[in-house]
Design a protein around this motif. Structure first.
Motif, short mmCIF file in Angstrom:
data_model
loop_
_atom_site.label_atom_id
_atom_site.label_comp_id
_atom_site.label_asym_id
_atom_site.label_seq_id
_atom_site.Cartn_x
_atom_site.Cartn_y
_atom_site.Cartn_z
N ALA A 215 42.14 -56.73 -37.09
CA ALA A 215 42.95 -55.57 -37.47
C ALA A 215 42.93 -54.55 -36.34
N ALA A 216 43.82 -53.59 -36.44
CA ALA A 216 43.87 -52.52 -35.43
C ALA A 216 42.63 -51.67 -35.54
N PRO A 217 41.90 -51.46 -34.44
CA PRO A 217 40.67 -50.67 -34.52
C PRO A 217 40.94 -49.17 -34.69
N LEU A 218 40.27 -48.58 -35.67
CA LEU A 218 40.32 -47.13 -35.88
C LEU A 218 38.90 -46.60 -35.67
N SER A 219 38.75 -45.71 -34.69
CA SER A 219 37.42 -45.24 -34.33
C SER A 219 37.22 -43.77 -34.68
N THR A 220 35.99 -43.45 -35.06
CA THR A 220 35.63 -42.05 -35.32
C THR A 220 34.91 -41.43 -34.11
N ALA A 221 34.96 -42.14 -33.00
CA ALA A 221 34.16 -41.72 -31.84
C ALA A 221 34.50 -40.31 -31.35
N ARG A 222 35.70 -39.85 -31.63
CA ARG A 222 36.07 -38.53 -31.14
C ARG A 222 35.75 -37.39 -32.11
N LEU A 223 35.23 -37.75 -33.27
CA LEU A 223 34.80 -36.69 -34.20
C LEU A 223 33.33 -36.41 -33.90
N THR A 224 33.06 -35.42 -33.08
CA THR A 224 31.68 -35.25 -32.64
C THR A 224 31.16 -33.84 -32.91
N GLY A 225 29.87 -33.76 -32.94
CA GLY A 225 29.21 -32.46 -33.01
C GLY A 225 28.32 -32.30 -34.23
N THR B 9 27.15 -30.15 -37.07
CA THR B 9 27.86 -29.07 -37.77
C THR B 9 26.92 -28.14 -38.53
N LEU B 10 25.68 -28.59 -38.73
CA LEU B 10 24.72 -27.77 -39.47
C LEU B 10 23.32 -28.25 -39.14
N PHE B 11 22.45 -27.31 -38.81
CA PHE B 11 21.04 -27.68 -38.69
C PHE B 11 20.20 -26.49 -39.11
N GLU B 12 19.50 -26.63 -40.21
CA GLU B 12 18.62 -25.59 -40.72
C GLU B 12 17.21 -26.15 -40.80
N PRO B 13 16.43 -25.97 -39.73
CA PRO B 13 15.08 -26.57 -39.73
C PRO B 13 14.25 -26.14 -40.94
N SER B 14 14.40 -24.88 -41.37
CA SER B 14 13.55 -24.42 -42.47
C SER B 14 14.02 -24.96 -43.82
N GLU B 15 15.18 -25.62 -43.83
CA GLU B 15 15.64 -26.26 -45.07
C GLU B 15 15.58 -27.78 -44.97
N LEU B 16 15.12 -28.28 -43.82
CA LEU B 16 15.01 -29.72 -43.60
C LEU B 16 16.35 -30.41 -43.82
N VAL B 17 17.39 -29.90 -43.18
CA VAL B 17 18.72 -30.49 -43.36
C VAL B 17 19.51 -30.44 -42.07
N ILE B 18 20.24 -31.55 -41.80
CA ILE B 18 21.11 -31.59 -40.62
C ILE B 18 22.39 -32.32 -40.98
N ALA B 19 23.50 -31.87 -40.41
CA ALA B 19 24.78 -32.53 -40.64
C ALA B 19 25.48 -32.73 -39.31
N ALA B 20 26.19 -33.84 -39.20
CA ALA B 20 26.93 -34.10 -37.96
C ALA B 20 28.18 -34.88 -38.27
N LYS B 21 29.18 -34.70 -37.42
CA LYS B 21 30.40 -35.50 -37.58
C LYS B 21 30.11 -36.95 -37.21
N ALA B 22 30.98 -37.82 -37.71
CA ALA B 22 30.68 -39.25 -37.67
C ALA B 22 30.50 -39.81 -36.27
N GLY B 23 31.23 -39.29 -35.31
CA GLY B 23 31.16 -39.87 -33.97
C GLY B 23 30.01 -39.34 -33.13
N THR B 24 29.24 -38.43 -33.68
CA THR B 24 28.11 -37.87 -32.95
C THR B 24 27.08 -38.96 -32.66
#
Lengths: 481, 397
Positions: free
Chosen positions: B47-57, B59-74
């Motif tokens: 099938a035609a390849p669809l990549s998330t590689a360009r969704l980067t970064g 988006t959230l990191f709160e060390p005191s809450e023990l939580v991190i979020a990132a876009k898929a291509g990160t």
């Protein structure tokens, strides 16, 4: 409390009641069908006691096969089914409806197999949460999720609601300790999902079923992860001059690389009420209190508590009591564990269950205070602070409809505030009927529709516990999907 | 980052939505990928390849809450580096497929979630799916949805987050993921017991896991080429408490033989190698199976497969067996699957030539009732069947 609507019962089902009862009696052994009004009354509500609906009938199958036969029959009859564990849901998750048959798991309550080397236990889901731990305690093992109703609540209910507890900061909630289930589909087909091998291949239907509030099918058996008990555990109690100082201390502890087993928060009103009741020796001259528990060998506990105490001191802690003996430890927990009972002695209350990012704790506390003040109500705050799961108890007078309406309004506003700061409506109690109409505050229409499509995938006719989770309006049943 | 010319790689979530809608309309399938380092996992998809590689970064990191979020291509490495700066980590020890597939490039967060790729610490702290608390994904209807969130405890609505983990791009395209994190332990050591056969090695691992010392890695490396077998139990804790736990654990395992204690750096290096599996499985042209079974049944299963298994290694207290077989024929699928099923386990053909994977399937075939449910759930997300069709199971079967 009676502001939450339930769908009108289907008269075509009500008129067939005798036939349906007879049909069930042919399928279930022993005293498995409850049809007299007196006996059905015992099942008309759960722990959200303001709402009551007398079910059409109650059936208590003795085996998975009987459960399947019952469901096959009711599916063919088009009769709604309401699964029931011990009926301890605070959200109305087990509330019946007049045209539905309650299917209870109470006759399936055996621990079937304990495998210590592989750290698993296979149980029938009618066993109580504490019953699992009790069956393995002599071997030095336990089942980690510990909802405060654990003496009564069943594994079936825990799986349905993905129950948590005070110690899930370290050990996770039900879904993190569940390895497999025997699942009976709404059509009465028996499906084995997962088992005692880790990370079953294929779509994670186990993860999806856990927390589905009995809306997909019935879970009659479960394979649970069991864990060796820690060498020891010790709580420490800290008093702070203000809620803000206690909240900041929680964030600092987690950020410093120490993850305790539990961090419980109580504000001044909660402390007073619990202390009056339990005489746990809580400080009365503080603005807020934390109970922090750590585990390990005595030396490990010493080291962790020393680090935590140093952080607490840096946040203006004014009172500290470390449990030196098991009796002292029990005393520290006694007040917290009897909190809901103690509260019930002084006032009627509704218990909210939102979760917030822990960093927003001070700000949210201020808002909760303001929201309740606006309604002229008092609020006592008891939280699982480590994971941001709030349990504000809004005090009201059950005999005064105006007071009740105000409490419900305040509760709603508190939950909406939780969502607004990036949290959620419910951390461990579930949506049930209680938060059903608020779902649109947390989810977009598209998100709710996607969840409803998942329900339809398991239950195309929406017969399983249908009056729960989704707002009654704008439902996406099969015809509309 | 370089992307092949034929790869569709939108710059944002709205772009992913548009591509999927377009393909739903034309019923043209899409092959979902991140950086492609794990593209060999699953049945081949034409099938035609669809990549998330360009969704980067991040988006959230709160060390005191023990939580991190990132876009898929990160890149996973970027997330791990950011966490490490705050003394934290993804506790499940993300599994890196590059050594197995001889791929290059940086594994992405999206690929990690889509494959639920967990490493040795999974045995103690849970899998990637257990650390995952929220995702955004674009369904096969071309609709972006959020599931879960950024808080630790959340039972609001169905747990679509868990469902998305390990769904191999067949339900939706993951565009962002949020994890709970844990502090990096101050220090670590590994107890090494030499010379145990498989049965005793796994028994030692199970004994360790049943102790209160919080074993965070439990692997058995069978001896090869005259080298002795090594049974590994990792402990992580405050530096001045490790000595106590290591002593107690060694004492408890005394009947299995004396245990050497590795220095922290040696321990870390050894587990990096265990986490890759590939170093223990021989030449790269061999087929590789990943078999999951209750630990105590693992050595017996391997014994029954002795003539098929060219090399093997146990992780997760024995609950995960990596087995190398010949890539010829069905790569051992018929016998290996039958025996594994008999022991209530499941087997995944992680590495094999495309033709073999297409023919024998990659994931454990599901019982008919379960397969039916899975298919209905899949259709609820991707009714047109445009996302990674056939990647997990051959739908024509």
């Amino acid at each position: 409390m009676s502001g939450i609507a339930m769908p009108a019962p289907d008269p075509n089902i009500l008129v067939r009641r005798d036939a349906i009862v007879a049909g069930l009696e042919a399928l279930v052994s022993g005293e498995g069908v409850i049809s007299s009004e007196t006996e059905r009354r015992a099942f008309e509500t759960d722990a959200l006691t303001a709402y009551r609906r007398l079910p059409l009938a109650v059936v208590l199958p003795a085996t998975t096969e009987e459960t399947a036969a019952v469901m096959r029959y009711l599916y063919a009859q088009g009769v709604p089914m309401v699964p029931r564990g011990a009926g301890t849901s605070l959200a109305g998750g087990a509330l019946p409806q007049e045209d539905a048959v309650v299917i209870g798991v109470s006759r399936m309550s055996k621990v079937l197999d304990v495998d210590l080397a592989n750290r698993t236990a296979r149980v029938q889901t009618g066993v109580t949460n504490l019953g699992v731990s009790a069956a393995i305690a002599h071997e030095g093992f336990f089942y980690a999720p510990d909802p405060s109703s654990q003496l009564a609540c069943t594994i079936a209910g825990n799986v349905a609601m993905n129950s948590g507890g005070a110690h899930c900061l370290k050990y996770g909630v039900t879904t993190n300790n569940l390895m497999g289930v025997t699942f009976v589909t709404v059509e009465g087909e028996i499906v084995e999902i997962g088992g005692d091998a880790m990370d079953a291949a294929g779509l994670d239907l186990l993860g999806l079923i856990c927390g589905s509030e009995g809306q997909f099918g019935m879970v009659t058996e479960a394979t649970l992860r069991i864990l060796p008990m820690a060498e020891g555990a010790r709580p420490i109690l800290f008093g702070f001059p203000s809620p803000e100082a206690a909240g900041a201390c929680v964030a600092a502890v987690l950020g410093a690389g120490v993850v305790p087993v539990a961090i419980e928060y109580m504000d001044r009103l909660a402390i007073d009420i619990c202390e009056d009741f339990a005489r746990a020796g809580y400080p009365r001259d503080v603005g807020a209190m934390l109970i922090v528990e750590v585990e390990g060998s005595p030396a490990e506990i010493d080291e962790q508590l020393a680090r935590i105490a140093a952080i607490a001191e840096g946040h203006g802690m004014t009172h500290m009591r470390e449990a030196r003996t098991p009796a002292e430890a029990a005393a520290i927990w006694k007040g917290r564990k009897s909190a809901f009972g103690a509260m019930g002695r002084v006032s009627d209350y509704i218990c909210m269950d939102g979760t917030i990012p822990t960093g927003r704790l001070p700000e949210v506390l201020t808002r909760i205070e303001a929201i309740c003040e606006e309604q002229g109500l008092k609020v006592a705050n008891i939280f699982h602070a480590g994971d941001g799961n709030l349990h504000p108890l809004v005090l009201y007078d059950m005999n005064d409809p105006v007071s009740l309406a105000k409490a419900e309004r305040a509760g709603e506003d508190i939950l909406l505030a939780c969502v607004e700061v990036g949290g959620c409506l419910t951390g461990e109690h579930g949506v049930g009927i209680e938060k059903r109409e608020l779902m649109t505050a947390q989810f977009t229409r598209i998100e709710l529709e996607q969840q409803m499509r998942v329900k339809s995938a398991f239950d195309p006719r929406w017969l399983m516990n249908p009056a729960k989770v989704f707002p009654l309006e704008n439902r996406l049943t099969e015809a509309a999907a | 980052m370089t992307l092949a010319a034929d790869v569709i790689a939108p710059f944002d979530e709205a772009g992913i939505e548009a591509v999927i809608r377009e393909h739903v309309e034309t019923r043209a399938p899409l092959a979902i990928r991140g950086a492609g380092t794990r593209a060999g996992l699953g049945r081949p998809v034409e099938a035609a390849p669809l990549s998330t590689a360009r969704l980067t970064g991040i988006t959230l990191f709160e060390p005191s809450e023990l939580v991190i979020a990132a876009k898929a291509g990160t890149p996973v490495a970027e997330v791990e580096a950011e966490l490490a700066r705050a003394g934290q980590r993804l506790a499940f020890e993300p599994f890196d497929h590059r050594p197995l597939y001889r791929t290059t490039g940086e594994p992405t967060i999206g690929g990690l979630v889509a494959t639920n790729a967990s490493g040795p610490r999974r045995v103690q702290t849970g899998a990637a799916r257990d650390a995952l608390i929220g995702v955004r994904l674009v369904t096969g209807r071309g609709e972006a949805i959020r599931a879960g969130g950024r808080v630790m405890k959340n039972v609001t609505g169905y747990d679509i987050t868990k469902l998305a983990a390990g769904s191999h791009g067949t339900l939706g395209v993951i565009t962002e993921a949020t994890f709970k994190t844990l502090p990096i332990a101050e220090s670590e050591t590994t107890l090494v017991i030499e010379g145990l056969d498989d049965a005793h090695g796994v028994a030692a691992l199970c004994a360790g896991m049943g102790s209160p010392y919080e074993v965070s890695g439990a692997a058995h490396l069978p001896g090869e080429g005259g080298a002795p077998a090594r049974t590994l139990l990792r402990l992580e804790n405050f530096a001045n408490q490790l000595r106590y736990r290591a002593g107690e654990l060694a004492d408890r395992l005394r009947s299995f033989g004396p245990a050497e204690r590795l220095a922290p750096d040696d321990s870390r290096a050894l587990w990096r190698s265990v986490a890759q599996a590939a170093p223990y499985l021989g030449p790269a042209d061999r087929a590789v199976w990943r078999v999951s079974v209750a630990p105590t049944r693992a050595p017996g299963l391997v014994a029954l497969l002795r003539d098929l298994a060219l090399a093997h290694v146990y992780d997760w207290s024995g609950g995960l067996i990596w087995i190398a077989t010949s890539p010829e024929g069905d790569a051992g699928a018929a016998r290996l699957r039958a025996l594994t099923r008999e022991l209530r386990g499941h087997a995944t053909l992680v590495r094999a030539p495309d033709a073999v994977r297409a023919a024998v399937g990659v994931f454990e075939p599901e019982a008919p009732a379960l397969a039916k449910l899975s298919e209905k759930v899949r259709a609820a997300f991707d009714p047109a069947g445009v996302l990674n069709p056939g990647k997990m199971h051959d739908r024509r079967a």
